[in-house]
Design a protein around this motif. Structure first.
Motif, PDB file in Angstrom:
ATOM      1  N   LEU B  48      30.246   2.744  90.797  1.00  0.00           N
ATOM      2  CA  LEU B  48      30.038   1.291  90.848  1.00  0.00           C
ATOM      3  C   LEU B  48      30.405   0.506  92.202  1.00  0.00           C
ATOM      4  O   LEU B  48      29.673  -0.202  92.709  1.00  0.00           O
ATOM      5  CB  LEU B  48      31.273   0.819  89.886  1.00  0.00           C
ATOM      6  CG  LEU B  48      31.066   0.988  88.483  1.00  0.00           C
ATOM      7  CD1 LEU B  48      31.996   0.358  87.576  1.00  0.00           C
ATOM      8  CD2 LEU B  48      29.609   0.592  88.035  1.00  0.00           C
ATOM      9  N   THR B  51      27.347   0.826  94.814  1.00  0.00           N
ATOM     10  CA  THR B  51      26.542  -0.484  94.733  1.00  0.00           C
ATOM     11  C   THR B  51      26.786  -1.574  95.128  1.00  0.00           C
ATOM     12  O   THR B  51      26.323  -2.337  95.710  1.00  0.00           O
ATOM     13  CB  THR B  51      26.052  -0.532  92.997  1.00  0.00           C
ATOM     14  OG1 THR B  51      27.277  -0.783  92.456  1.00  0.00           O
ATOM     15  CG2 THR B  51      25.362   0.670  92.691  1.00  0.00           C
ATOM     16  N   LEU B  52      28.333  -1.858  95.128  1.00  0.00           N
ATOM     17  CA  LEU B  52      28.988  -3.084  95.800  1.00  0.00           C
ATOM     18  C   LEU B  52      28.909  -3.158  97.188  1.00  0.00           C
ATOM     19  O   LEU B  52      28.732  -4.085  97.695  1.00  0.00           O
ATOM     20  CB  LEU B  52      30.321  -3.116  95.154  1.00  0.00           C
ATOM     21  CG  LEU B  52      31.251  -4.257  95.287  1.00  0.00           C
ATOM     22  CD1 LEU B  52      30.433  -5.546  94.603  1.00  0.00           C
ATOM     23  CD2 LEU B  52      32.749  -4.315  95.174  1.00  0.00           C
ATOM     24  N   ILE B  54      26.737  -1.541  99.122  1.00  0.00           N
ATOM     25  CA  ILE B  54      25.325  -0.621  99.463  1.00  0.00           C
ATOM     26  C   ILE B  54      25.036  -1.468 101.201  1.00  0.00           C
ATOM     27  O   ILE B  54      24.246  -1.062 101.853  1.00  0.00           O
ATOM     28  CB  ILE B  54      24.550  -0.858  98.559  1.00  0.00           C
ATOM     29  CG1 ILE B  54      23.413   0.165  98.612  1.00  0.00           C
ATOM     30  CG2 ILE B  54      23.693  -2.299  98.548  1.00  0.00           C
ATOM     31  CD1 ILE B  54      22.813   0.590  97.240  1.00  0.00           C
ATOM     32  N   LYS B  55      25.181  -2.898 101.159  1.00  0.00           N
ATOM     33  CA  LYS B  55      24.726  -3.508 102.332  1.00  0.00           C
ATOM     34  C   LYS B  55      25.884  -3.672 103.359  1.00  0.00           C
ATOM     35  O   LYS B  55      25.700  -4.239 104.637  1.00  0.00           O
ATOM     36  CB  LYS B  55      24.478  -5.039 101.719  1.00  0.00           C
ATOM     37  CG  LYS B  55      23.341  -5.468 100.799  1.00  0.00           C
ATOM     38  CD  LYS B  55      22.070  -5.361 101.387  1.00  0.00           C
ATOM     39  CE  LYS B  55      21.106  -5.272 100.416  1.00  0.00           C
ATOM     40  NZ  LYS B  55      20.998  -6.492  99.568  1.00  0.00           N
ATOM     41  N   PHE B 396      31.075  -2.653  80.590  1.00  0.00           N
ATOM     42  CA  PHE B 396      29.693  -2.269  80.407  1.00  0.00           C
ATOM     43  C   PHE B 396      28.711  -3.139  81.102  1.00  0.00           C
ATOM     44  O   PHE B 396      27.976  -2.800  81.892  1.00  0.00           O
ATOM     45  CB  PHE B 396      29.316  -2.500  78.972  1.00  0.00           C
ATOM     46  CG  PHE B 396      27.949  -2.366  78.530  1.00  0.00           C
ATOM     47  CD1 PHE B 396      27.169  -1.033  78.867  1.00  0.00           C
ATOM     48  CD2 PHE B 396      27.039  -3.332  78.306  1.00  0.00           C
ATOM     49  CE1 PHE B 396      26.013  -0.840  78.361  1.00  0.00           C
ATOM     50  CE2 PHE B 396      25.766  -2.970  78.149  1.00  0.00           C
ATOM     51  CZ  PHE B 396      25.072  -1.882  78.398  1.00  0.00           C
ATOM     52  N   LEU B 397      29.439  -4.414  81.494  1.00  0.00           N
ATOM     53  CA  LEU B 397      28.610  -5.335  82.365  1.00  0.00           C
ATOM     54  C   LEU B 397      28.544  -4.718  83.675  1.00  0.00           C
ATOM     55  O   LEU B 397      27.462  -4.580  84.345  1.00  0.00           O
ATOM     56  CB  LEU B 397      29.347  -6.545  82.687  1.00  0.00           C
ATOM     57  CG  LEU B 397      29.152  -7.746  81.678  1.00  0.00           C
ATOM     58  CD1 LEU B 397      29.778  -9.054  82.310  1.00  0.00           C
ATOM     59  CD2 LEU B 397      27.914  -8.017  81.470  1.00  0.00           C
ATOM     60  N   LEU B 398      29.643  -4.210  84.126  1.00  0.00           N
ATOM     61  CA  LEU B 398      29.725  -3.438  85.329  1.00  0.00           C
ATOM     62  C   LEU B 398      28.733  -2.425  85.485  1.00  0.00           C
ATOM     63  O   LEU B 398      28.027  -1.829  86.650  1.00  0.00           O
ATOM     64  CB  LEU B 398      31.244  -3.056  85.968  1.00  0.00           C
ATOM     65  CG  LEU B 398      32.153  -4.266  86.169  1.00  0.00           C
ATOM     66  CD1 LEU B 398      33.551  -3.712  86.192  1.00  0.00           C
ATOM     67  CD2 LEU B 398      31.714  -4.897  87.364  1.00  0.00           C
ATOM     68  N   THR B 400      25.952  -1.889  83.923  1.00  0.00           N
ATOM     69  CA  THR B 400      24.630  -2.351  84.064  1.00  0.00           C
ATOM     70  C   THR B 400      24.142  -2.884  85.378  1.00  0.00           C
ATOM     71  O   THR B 400      23.317  -2.368  86.064  1.00  0.00           O
ATOM     72  CB  THR B 400      24.408  -3.489  83.234  1.00  0.00           C
ATOM     73  OG1 THR B 400      24.943  -3.360  81.769  1.00  0.00           O
ATOM     74  CG2 THR B 400      23.118  -3.928  82.925  1.00  0.00           C
ATOM     75  N   VAL B 401      25.070  -3.393  86.156  1.00  0.00           N
ATOM     76  CA  VAL B 401      24.944  -3.940  87.341  1.00  0.00           C
ATOM     77  C   VAL B 401      24.950  -2.724  88.510  1.00  0.00           C
ATOM     78  O   VAL B 401      23.962  -2.781  89.293  1.00  0.00           O
ATOM     79  CB  VAL B 401      26.118  -5.118  88.034  1.00  0.00           C
ATOM     80  CG1 VAL B 401      26.073  -5.273  89.332  1.00  0.00           C
ATOM     81  CG2 VAL B 401      26.057  -6.119  87.061  1.00  0.00           C
ATOM     82  N   PHE B 404      21.627  -0.974  88.228  1.00  0.00           N
ATOM     83  CA  PHE B 404      20.411  -1.819  88.626  1.00  0.00           C
ATOM     84  C   PHE B 404      20.574  -1.869  90.292  1.00  0.00           C
ATOM     85  O   PHE B 404      19.417  -1.639  90.878  1.00  0.00           O
ATOM     86  CB  PHE B 404      20.435  -3.056  88.005  1.00  0.00           C
ATOM     87  CG  PHE B 404      19.545  -4.084  88.473  1.00  0.00           C
ATOM     88  CD1 PHE B 404      18.202  -4.061  88.139  1.00  0.00           C
ATOM     89  CD2 PHE B 404      19.698  -4.685  89.460  1.00  0.00           C
ATOM     90  CE1 PHE B 404      17.160  -4.851  88.536  1.00  0.00           C
ATOM     91  CE2 PHE B 404      18.640  -5.681  89.825  1.00  0.00           C
ATOM     92  CZ  PHE B 404      17.369  -5.369  89.445  1.00  0.00           C
ATOM     93  N   LEU B 410      14.810  -2.196  86.805  1.00  0.00           N
ATOM     94  CA  LEU B 410      15.316  -2.254  85.376  1.00  0.00           C
ATOM     95  C   LEU B 410      15.133  -0.755  84.680  1.00  0.00           C
ATOM     96  O   LEU B 410      16.113  -0.689  83.793  1.00  0.00           O
ATOM     97  CB  LEU B 410      14.253  -3.139  84.697  1.00  0.00           C
ATOM     98  CG  LEU B 410      14.674  -4.586  84.615  1.00  0.00           C
ATOM     99  CD1 LEU B 410      13.844  -5.415  83.795  1.00  0.00           C
ATOM    100  CD2 LEU B 410      15.938  -5.057  84.199  1.00  0.00           C
ATOM    101  N   ILE B 413      18.505   0.844  84.663  1.00  0.00           N
ATOM    102  CA  ILE B 413      19.406   0.486  83.380  1.00  0.00           C
ATOM    103  C   ILE B 413      19.088   1.068  82.218  1.00  0.00           C
ATOM    104  O   ILE B 413      19.767   1.790  81.634  1.00  0.00           O
ATOM    105  CB  ILE B 413      19.164  -1.135  83.270  1.00  0.00           C
ATOM    106  CG1 ILE B 413      19.661  -1.917  84.570  1.00  0.00           C
ATOM    107  CG2 ILE B 413      20.058  -1.365  81.926  1.00  0.00           C
ATOM    108  CD1 ILE B 413      19.651  -3.326  83.999  1.00  0.00           C
ATOM    109  N   TYR B 414      17.663   1.489  81.838  1.00  0.00           N
ATOM    110  CA  TYR B 414      17.207   2.234  80.662  1.00  0.00           C
ATOM    111  C   TYR B 414      17.629   3.827  80.809  1.00  0.00           C
ATOM    112  O   TYR B 414      18.232   4.305  79.912  1.00  0.00           O
ATOM    113  CB  TYR B 414      15.826   2.138  80.255  1.00  0.00           C
ATOM    114  CG  TYR B 414      15.517   0.642  80.489  1.00  0.00           C
ATOM    115  CD1 TYR B 414      16.034  -0.397  80.109  1.00  0.00           C
ATOM    116  CD2 TYR B 414      14.048   0.164  80.978  1.00  0.00           C
ATOM    117  CE1 TYR B 414      15.725  -1.868  79.981  1.00  0.00           C
ATOM    118  CE2 TYR B 414      13.519  -1.066  80.842  1.00  0.00           C
ATOM    119  CZ  TYR B 414      14.271  -2.026  80.487  1.00  0.00           C
ATOM    120  OH  TYR B 414      14.006  -3.199  80.408  1.00  0.00           O
TER     121      TYR B 414
END
Lengths: 184, 511
Positions: B48, B51-52, B54-55, B396-398, B400-401, B404, B410, B413-414
């Motif tokens: 997680l 992704t946070l 990444i920039k 779960f929200l985290l 998904t983020v 993605f 998308l 996410i699948y």
């Protein structure tokens, strides 16, 4: 490292759980073998790029084919290890915990509704997140409230909605605004 | 030697600024919070945070990830002690003695011992990281396709046989991971494999969404399917680290540090192996072995030192060989690749300073856990009071983020959802996720090495078994697989038993 004897549960008529576990292993072994054979067929029938005149030792299906064979062999070993006479009899099925199944279906339904239905289809992420978190908390706590004889009051509803909105807003703010990460 | 020391000095100087210290402390704090929450693993935390961040600049991002890695494993001991549930798998060995101490009203003391053990263990690991990574990187420059083929296979075989208690299921998961890594365009001719004409699959299954699914979504399902809330033991005594006990149990600390680093060097073994092996070794030689499992300080110190020293141990092969030692180090390696740093033999040539930067980052992580161990233990425990019906939807929200964000697709996410559901059911049937992750990470290397090796040898398998390093890796891999056969295992046990008896007889005669 455990040996096959350690890994395979003992089976005797007085151990229905062990038999149910062996039954599960046997059925999953069939699944592994099926997948392994499917991968092998997919690899053998894969284009060998002969038109590009490539080195025959570098055909794209080489490693997947070997993995298909390995999976089939390992699946067969698992099947052999778990096989017992009358294993597939209906009495050897693991008992289903209906309450747990219900909870699981509820969680799966909520998560799939959010991940497939709500996200990435035009709704702003913060709003989709707020709706999901609020509905999920209310739905997941419904059973606890019911068993405690409590009903859903306005205060609880407002608190839950505040948590949902807060979660959506904070995640959007932190990811999108502070760390410049694109959100769905 | 001197140039190495100068680069190490530069690396330490480069993190001595306000931003780096804030990033390091922030990463460690987030890690400790995630580690405190039962079920949420270091792998999920790093995935997680990848992704946070990444920039961000590469070194800042990797600093946050390393500090969160160390923090998560350290934080996991809190739940092991207070709730008797390991916060992460690596803290399972701390449960018995830590919780027994807590039940005796010595929860603070147990946490203090865990803090001092974790600090000493990580520090020992950092010294090994600084000393051995450049050496291993030099050696790995002589590796070719044949050696990397066996090394990748060895990682999956070892992970499958050690993680969990059923090697067969571990190897099946490893094979599945290796197969999933083959989906999409292959590396040599860009030919689509197993995509069934679906363009989204051409890019393959990305590592981060797969890991978030396997370790995050699957955990959300597992936690919410089980409604039992555990009771937390109240903490009344001081949580200050006990360095007097480190001095008293210095043999345990040193032994566990060595065992932790050595297990860390083994590809795909995981931090929990370091903890369990250190615990077993301490129990075998301890004077208080009857206290093990009933609140032994020696046992708790061994488990915490062993699991924490294995973190730098896992980073060593990830940096020098490009072969991760555990699932969290696999994500760390993926994050390095995302930020343009390719771990492996070429690292010492392309980014020679980076190895020393990682040493400095891990040192900062070690200091961070000591800082939080001294000042923030009690406030951090408030996180354990959050109801799981509130926490899990947010996790779960985290997820998904996190799935993605790395590629803004998308489809990812699948993938996360599908892999999470699959992982949930497989875990219930006793299948472990670590070999799957190792397979997923090493699948590309295995494919490339096999085909390159065959081209170089013109189709002959001989070099795979005759080159000196290859033959070593091949022997170990084949032995690991053969040990599953009961007859072979009893033969090996008989032979090793006879040899050790002879050695003991000879040494006693000399004495």
């Amino acid at each position: 490292m455990s040996s096959p004897e350690q890994a395979a549960p003992a089976s005797s008529p007085g151990e229905p759980e062990a038999l149910a576990s062996l039954r599960g292993d046997f059925l999953s072994a069939l699944g592994w073998m099926g997948l392994g054979i499917a991968i092998l067929i997919g690899s053998v029938t894969m284009d060998r790029l002969e038109s590009q005149d490539i080195n025959p030792y570098t055909i794209p299906g080489l490693l997947p084919g070997l993995l298909g064979i390995a999976m089939t062999i390992l699946g067969a070993l698992l099947g052999l290890r778990s096989w017992r006479p009358h294993l597939l009899a209906a009495g050897n099925r693991a008992p289903v915990d209906r309450a747990e199944l219900k909870r699981l279906l509820l969680v799966l339904g909520l998560c799939l509704a959010f991940g497939v239905g709500l996200v990435g289809h035009g709704l702003p992420f913060w709003l989709a997140a707020a709706i999901f978190v609020t509905v999920a908390i209310l739905a997941l706590q419904y059973q606890q409230r019911k068993s405690a004889g409590e009903s859903l009051n306005l205060r609880r509803l407002v608190t839950t909605a505040a948590i949902g909105l807060g979660a959506g807003a904070v995640i959007t703010l932190v990811f999108q605004e502070i760390f410049l990460v694109r959100l769905p | 030697m001197l140039s190495g020391l100068s680069e190490l000095g530069q690396a330490y100087l480069s993190i001595l600024n306000v931003y780096s210290l804030a990033y390091g402390l922030g990463g460690a704090l987030l890690g400790i919070i995630v580690g405190c929450l039962p079920g949420l693993s270091a792998t999920l935390c790093i995935a997680l945070l990848t992704t946070l961040t990444i920039k961000m600049a590469p070194n800042d991002a990797i600093l946050i990830l390393i500090c969160s890695y160390v923090g998560t494993l350290y934080g996991g001991s809190r739940t092991a002690i207070l709730l008797n549930i390991p916060g992460t798998a690596a803290n399972a060995a701390s449960c018995a003695d830590g919780h027994a101490l807590a039940l005796r009203g010595e929860a603070g003391r147990a946490i203090g011992i865990a803090t001092s053990g974790a600090f000493s263990g990580t520090l020992f690991g950092v010294l090994c990281l600084a000393a051995f990574t450049p050496l291993l990187a030099e050696v790995s420059l002589s590796f070719g396709a044949y050696e990397f083929f066996w090394l990748a296979l060895l990682g999956v075989a070892m992970s499958g046989s050690i993680v969990g208690n059923d090697p067969l299921k571990g190897w099946l998961m490893g094979t599945l991971g290796l197969f999933v890594a083959q989906i999409g365009q292959e590396g040599l001719y860009a030919h689509d494999r197993f995509t069934f004409g679906w363009s989204q699959l051409s890019g393959g299954i990305s590592l981060i969404p797969a890991l978030v699914g396997a370790f995050g979504f699957a955990e959300v399902l597992t936690t919410l399917a089980d409604p039992v809330e555990r009771q937390m033991v109240e903490m009344r005594d001081s949580v200050l680290p006990r360095f007097r006990e480190v001095a008293q149990y210095w043999r345990t600390v040193l032994r566990s540090g060595v065992i932790g680093v050595l297990t860390g060097l083994m590809p795909g073994v995981g931090e929990d192996a370091g903890a369990w092996m250190s615990y077993a070794a301490a129990k075998a030689v301890s004077k208080e072995r009857d206290q093990f499992g009933k609140g032994s300080i020696d046992g708790l110190m061994a488990a915490e030192t062993g699991d924490m020293s294995s973190i730098p141990g896992h980073i060593i092969p990830a940096l020098a060989l490009g072969i991760p030692g555990s699932a969290p180090s696999a994500v760390l390696m993926a994050a390095m690749i995302i930020h343009g740093i390719q771990p492996g033999p070429m690292l010492m040539i392309e980014h020679p300073q980076f190895i020393y930067d990682v040493v400095a980052m891990t040192s900062l992580a070690t200091v961070s856990i000591l800082v939080f161990g001294l000042f923030l233990i009690k406030p951090l425990l408030l996180v354990l009071r959050i109801k799981r019906t509130v926490l899990m939807p947010i996790i779960f929200l985290l997820c998904t983020v996190g799935a993605f964000a790395s590629a803004s697709r998308l489809f990812d996410i699948y993938c996360m959802l599908a892999i999470g559901i699959g992982a949930f059911f497989l875990r219930r049937r006793g299948y472990q996720m670590a070999p799957f992750v190792l397979g997923l990470v090493l699948g590309g290397l295995l494919d490339k090495s096999l085909r390159r090796g065959l081209v170089l040898s013109d189709g002959s398998l001989k070099p795979f078994f005759t080159r000196p390093i290859s033959i070593g890796f091949a022997t170990v891999t084949i032995l690991i697989l053969l040990l599953y056969i009961p007859a072979f295992k009893s033969l090996v046990t008989a032979v090793t038993g006879a040899v050790s008896k002879q050695v003991r007889r000879l040494t006693s005669r000399h004495a």
